[in-house]
Write a protein that holds these residues in place. Structure first.
Motif, mmCIF file in Angstrom:
data_model
loop_
_atom_site.group_PDB
_atom_site.id
_atom_site.type_symbol
_atom_site.label_atom_id
_atom_site.label_comp_id
_atom_site.label_asym_id
_atom_site.label_seq_id
_atom_site.Cartn_x
_atom_site.Cartn_y
_atom_site.Cartn_z
ATOM 1 N N ARG A 193 0.917 -1.295 -0.035
ATOM 2 C CA ARG A 193 -0.037 0.046 0.012
ATOM 3 C C ARG A 193 0.840 1.326 0.072
ATOM 4 N NH1 ARG A 193 -5.222 -1.321 4.083
ATOM 5 N NH2 ARG A 193 -6.145 -2.731 2.723
ATOM 6 N N SER A 197 0.977 4.176 -2.719
ATOM 7 C CA SER A 197 0.697 5.708 -2.328
ATOM 8 C C SER A 197 2.099 6.417 -2.848
ATOM 9 C CB SER A 197 0.574 5.900 -0.945
ATOM 10 O OG SER A 197 -0.505 5.151 -0.307
ATOM 11 N N HIS A 198 3.220 5.933 -2.861
ATOM 12 C CA HIS A 198 4.410 6.744 -3.440
ATOM 13 C C HIS A 198 4.273 6.921 -4.950
ATOM 14 C CE1 HIS A 198 6.857 5.291 0.190
ATOM 15 N NE2 HIS A 198 6.160 6.240 0.610
ATOM 16 N N ASP A 200 1.271 7.263 -6.432
ATOM 17 C CA ASP A 200 0.366 8.250 -6.484
ATOM 18 C C ASP A 200 1.069 9.635 -6.435
ATOM 19 O OD1 ASP A 200 -1.587 6.358 -6.821
ATOM 20 O OD2 ASP A 200 -2.310 6.529 -4.585
ATOM 21 N N GLN A 201 1.799 9.677 -5.608
ATOM 22 C CA GLN A 201 2.659 11.112 -5.148
ATOM 23 C C GLN A 201 3.745 11.388 -6.631
ATOM 24 O OE1 GLN A 201 4.763 10.574 -1.597
ATOM 25 N NE2 GLN A 201 2.813 10.244 -0.166
ATOM 26 N N SER A 204 1.333 12.911 -9.029
ATOM 27 C CA SER A 204 0.366 13.828 -8.681
ATOM 28 C C SER A 204 0.596 15.100 -9.449
ATOM 29 C CB SER A 204 0.287 14.074 -7.191
ATOM 30 O OG SER A 204 1.603 14.263 -6.829
ATOM 31 N N SER A 213 -6.606 8.639 -5.587
ATOM 32 C CA SER A 213 -5.881 8.079 -4.795
ATOM 33 C C SER A 213 -5.958 6.861 -4.288
ATOM 34 C CB SER A 213 -5.349 9.036 -3.629
ATOM 35 O OG SER A 213 -6.177 8.866 -2.714
ATOM 36 N N THR A 214 -4.850 6.025 -4.136
ATOM 37 C CA THR A 214 -5.083 4.695 -3.647
ATOM 38 C C THR A 214 -5.499 4.755 -2.208
ATOM 39 O OG1 THR A 214 -3.158 3.834 -5.045
ATOM 40 C CG2 THR A 214 -3.885 2.580 -2.870
ATOM 41 N N ALA A 215 -5.234 5.587 -1.571
ATOM 42 C CA ALA A 215 -5.608 5.692 -0.135
ATOM 43 C C ALA A 215 -7.103 5.771 -0.116
ATOM 44 C CB ALA A 215 -4.984 6.679 0.531
#
Length: 280
Positions: A193, A197-198, A200-201, A204, A213-215
């Motif tokens: 996970r 998330s990384h 995604d960043q 972004s 976003s994944t979160a």
């Protein structure tokens, strides 16, 4: 990735974990299997967030899974192992009052993953606890146990230190084994996970306003399963893996924890086969 292809890949990783005698290789295969399962879970959640058709086609389900026959001793620790695996894979469980079965709530592929992991791990747990008892390492150890005694004119529950019996040693060993497995799987899930998330960043900066976003999608998935559970579950009361009178042994739990650290995460049956009792 289609469900059948995903399960084939996970199954291959699990069998590789089973096949190696190297603990570090087994750990790597185990972690890879859990990360793959987590990645697939993320992909499904992202697809459902962006595609109404995918959301309609896939929804949470319930599945009753047999753990063992009524009257068999030690079923609580078997259930505890399944619940630990389920918690790492976005699956919620209800447990029968006699611990003979669980009802799993979640997405089908996640439940399939839980069953595959459990099938291998319960066999290892039983084998490891058998070896512990045969070694005699528990002899000479003690356990704290809650007993009811007459104190004057009253009957009170008190804690006594007693010689560690084989059944108490087994239950404590298996309980710690299950707890350690849960920790290992959650660590692998969290690593995957975090990697997502990384990613995604990194994306972004050039992402459109429609990027999800994944979160966020995993939170939405969690809420969807929670809402589904509230509607579908008929459970009453709270299940606990141990009882106050079962006895607590630090020595047996340390041994079980070590065995859980060494356990290979594998499966000796193909996915999609006939589902029977999940015990050795």
């Amino acid at each position: 990735m289609r469900d059948d292809k995903l399960l084939t890949r996970i199954g291959g990783l699990l069998r590789q974990a089973e096949g190696t005698e190297n603990e570090h290789e087994a750990e790597a295969f185990m972690a890879a299997a859990q990360r793959l399962a987590t990645a697939a879970s993320i992909d499904l959640a992202l697809a459902r967030a962006h595609d109404p058709a995918a959301r309609k086609a896939t929804a949470p389900i319930t599945r009753q899974i047999t753990v063992g026959k009524a009257g068999k001793r030690g079923l609580r620790t078997y259930v505890q192992l399944f619940v630990q695996i389920a918690q790492a894979n976005d699956v919620t469980c209800d447990v029968a009052s006699n611990s003979t079965f669980v009802i799993a709530y979640g997405f089908e592929t996640d439940i399939d993953t839980c069953e595959a992991l459990y099938t291998s791990l319960v066999i290892q747990m039983v084998a490891a606890s058998d070896a512990y008892l045969k070694s005699g390492a528990y002899k000479g150890e003690t356990a704290r146990q809650v007993v009811t005694k007459n104190v004057g004119y009253l009957r009170r529950r008190v804690v006594e230190e007693k010689a560690l019996s084989p059944i108490t040693a087994r239950l404590n060993f298996q309980s710690a084994f299950a707890g350690r497995i849960g920790t290992r799987l959650r660590e692998a899930r969290d690593e995957q996970r975090a990697e997502a998330s990384h990613a995604d960043q990194r994306l972004s900066a050039g992402a459109s306003s429609e990027t999800t976003s994944t979160a966020l999608v995993m939170r939405d998935k969690e809420l969807e399963i929670k809402d589904f559970y509230k509607t579908a579950s008929k459970a009453r009361g709270t299940w606990r893996p141990t009882t106050a009178t079962a006895g607590y042994s630090s020595a047996a739990r340390r041994a079980g924890d070590r065995a859980g650290q060494r356990a290979k995460i594998g499966a000796d049956r193909e996915f999609g086969g006939v589902r029977g009792a999940l015990e050795s």
